[in-house]
Write a protein that holds these residues in place. Structure first.
Motif, short mmCIF file in Angstrom:
data_model
loop_
_atom_site.label_atom_id
_atom_site.label_comp_id
_atom_site.label_asym_id
_atom_site.label_seq_id
_atom_site.Cartn_x
_atom_site.Cartn_y
_atom_site.Cartn_z
N UNK A 1 0.85 -1.20 0.00
CA UNK A 1 0.00 0.00 0.00
C UNK A 1 0.89 1.25 0.00
N UNK A 2 1.93 1.21 0.83
CA UNK A 2 2.85 2.35 0.91
C UNK A 2 3.56 2.59 -0.42
N UNK A 3 3.75 1.51 -1.20
CA UNK A 3 4.42 1.62 -2.50
C UNK A 3 3.47 2.05 -3.61
N UNK A 4 2.18 2.21 -3.27
CA UNK A 4 1.23 2.74 -4.24
C UNK A 4 0.20 1.76 -4.77
N UNK A 5 0.24 0.52 -4.30
CA UNK A 5 -0.75 -0.47 -4.76
C UNK A 5 -2.08 -0.23 -4.05
N UNK A 6 -3.18 -0.21 -4.82
CA UNK A 6 -4.46 0.10 -4.17
C UNK A 6 -5.57 -0.93 -4.46
N UNK A 7 -5.31 -1.94 -5.29
CA UNK A 7 -6.32 -2.99 -5.55
C UNK A 7 -5.79 -4.31 -5.01
N UNK A 8 -6.58 -4.95 -4.16
CA UNK A 8 -6.16 -6.20 -3.53
C UNK A 8 -7.25 -7.26 -3.70
N UNK A 9 -6.83 -8.52 -3.72
CA UNK A 9 -7.76 -9.62 -3.92
C UNK A 9 -7.72 -10.62 -2.77
N UNK A 10 -8.89 -11.06 -2.35
CA UNK A 10 -9.01 -12.07 -1.30
C UNK A 10 -9.88 -13.22 -1.78
N UNK A 11 -9.61 -14.41 -1.24
CA UNK A 11 -10.35 -15.61 -1.63
C UNK A 11 -11.56 -15.89 -0.76
N UNK A 12 -11.47 -15.49 0.50
CA UNK A 12 -12.51 -15.87 1.46
C UNK A 12 -13.07 -14.65 2.18
N UNK A 13 -14.39 -14.63 2.31
CA UNK A 13 -15.06 -13.52 2.99
C UNK A 13 -14.57 -13.40 4.42
N UNK A 14 -14.50 -14.53 5.12
CA UNK A 14 -14.16 -14.49 6.55
C UNK A 14 -12.76 -13.94 6.77
N UNK A 15 -11.81 -14.36 5.95
CA UNK A 15 -10.43 -13.87 6.09
C UNK A 15 -10.38 -12.37 5.82
N UNK A 16 -11.08 -11.94 4.78
CA UNK A 16 -11.09 -10.51 4.44
C UNK A 16 -11.71 -9.68 5.57
N UNK A 17 -12.77 -10.22 6.18
CA UNK A 17 -13.41 -9.49 7.29
C UNK A 17 -12.46 -9.31 8.47
N UNK A 18 -11.55 -10.26 8.64
CA UNK A 18 -10.66 -10.22 9.79
C UNK A 18 -9.57 -9.16 9.65
N UNK A 19 -9.20 -8.80 8.43
CA UNK A 19 -8.06 -7.89 8.31
C UNK A 19 -8.34 -6.59 7.56
N UNK A 20 -9.33 -6.58 6.66
CA UNK A 20 -9.45 -5.40 5.80
C UNK A 20 -10.19 -4.20 6.39
N UNK A 21 -11.21 -4.36 7.23
CA UNK A 21 -11.87 -3.17 7.77
C UNK A 21 -10.89 -2.23 8.49
N UNK A 22 -9.99 -2.79 9.28
CA UNK A 22 -9.01 -1.97 9.99
C UNK A 22 -8.00 -1.36 9.01
N UNK A 23 -7.55 -2.18 8.05
CA UNK A 23 -6.59 -1.67 7.06
C UNK A 23 -7.18 -0.51 6.25
N UNK A 24 -8.43 -0.65 5.88
CA UNK A 24 -9.06 0.39 5.05
C UNK A 24 -9.36 1.65 5.85
N UNK A 25 -9.53 1.48 7.13
CA UNK A 25 -9.73 2.66 7.98
C UNK A 25 -8.46 3.52 8.00
N UNK A 26 -7.33 2.83 8.06
CA UNK A 26 -6.04 3.53 8.11
C UNK A 26 -5.60 3.96 6.71
N UNK A 27 -5.98 3.17 5.71
CA UNK A 27 -5.55 3.43 4.32
C UNK A 27 -6.79 3.54 3.43
N UNK A 28 -7.46 4.67 3.41
CA UNK A 28 -8.65 4.82 2.56
C UNK A 28 -8.26 4.77 1.09
N UNK A 29 -9.25 4.44 0.27
CA UNK A 29 -8.99 4.39 -1.18
C UNK A 29 -8.62 3.01 -1.69
#
Length: 220
Positions: free
Chosen positions: A47-75
């Motif tokens: 993200x710091x290097x400029x990447x802004x599109x990410x892919x996840x395989x499972x809903x549950x795994x994404x729920x565990x890490x992305x809400x907090x990440x997106x709060x800190x890194x909008x966009x």
């Protein structure tokens, strides 16, 4: 190990070179960094290097890490690239910006209900079982017209087709077939190509490529 910024720059340079050969523009291709199984601390440097599109395989795994990440890194743009169970449709529509694995009528129904409930029309790709492999998800090529018609009737925003070609054989003919199927059905998006074959996919018309190990190393 090479630092994430260097790895990302290398992948982007390879995308640009493949696009140039195909007489395309590099910005026609969205690089999705496949972050499945990787923790937040491995994602943040990209993200710091400029990447802004990410892919996840499972809903549950994404729920565990992305809400907090997106709060800190909008966009950040989050793509669901793995198989989706119908009973997870509500959660998927709430969390993801794009779904790449629409592959059956029951999922059309579940996603339509979830989108109607929230008013959030999440763009979708129909996953096609391009190599007719029993072990892989995706709708059969013969079933694509009817599934697409159902999705459109349900007001799902289908923007393209997705495939994972058979392993260990030349991918180009499968990418070319997906490109033709998308064109025949008036769809602009082609989600195809991974770490080992994304340059071939770009030359065959990919609009979204899904790169994991070339950016993150081997999965955990």
């Amino acid at each position: 190990m090479t630092d994430p910024a260097t790895l990302l720059a290398d992948i982007n340079a390879r995308i640009a070179h493949a696009a140039m050969i195909a007489r395309r523009k590099a910005d026609e291709v969205t690089l999705i960094a496949v972050s499945k199984t990787h923790p937040a601390e491995a994602i943040v440097p990209l993200i710091a290097a400029g990447q802004c599109a990410f892919g996840e395989n499972r809903v549950q795994e994404a729920q565990a890490k992305w809400p907090m990440l997106r709060e800190v890194h909008p966009g950040i743009e989050l793509h669901l690239i793995g198989q989706l169970q119908s009973n997870k449709a509500d959660e998927a529509v709430a969390l993801f910006d794009c779904i790449h694995s629409l592959d059956r009528p029951s999922l059309v129904t579940a996603l339509a209900k979830a989108m109607d409930k929230t008013g959030n029309r999440v763009p979708c790709f129909i996953q096609v079982n391009i190599g007719a492999e029993d072990q892989k998800g995706g709708c059969a090529i013969a079933d694509l017209p009817s599934l697409l018609a159902e999705a459109r009737a349900a007001d799902l925003p289908v923007i393209g087709l997705m495939c994972v070609p058979p392993a260990h054989i030349e991918a180009a003919p499968f990418f070319a077939l997906l490109d033709k199927l998308a064109a025949d059905h008036g769809l602009a998006g082609r989600s195809m190509g991974m770490s080992d074959d994304f340059e071939v996919a770009v030359m065959q018309g990919a609009t979204h490529i899904r790169v994991g190990s070339a950016l993150f190393g081997a999965r955990g």
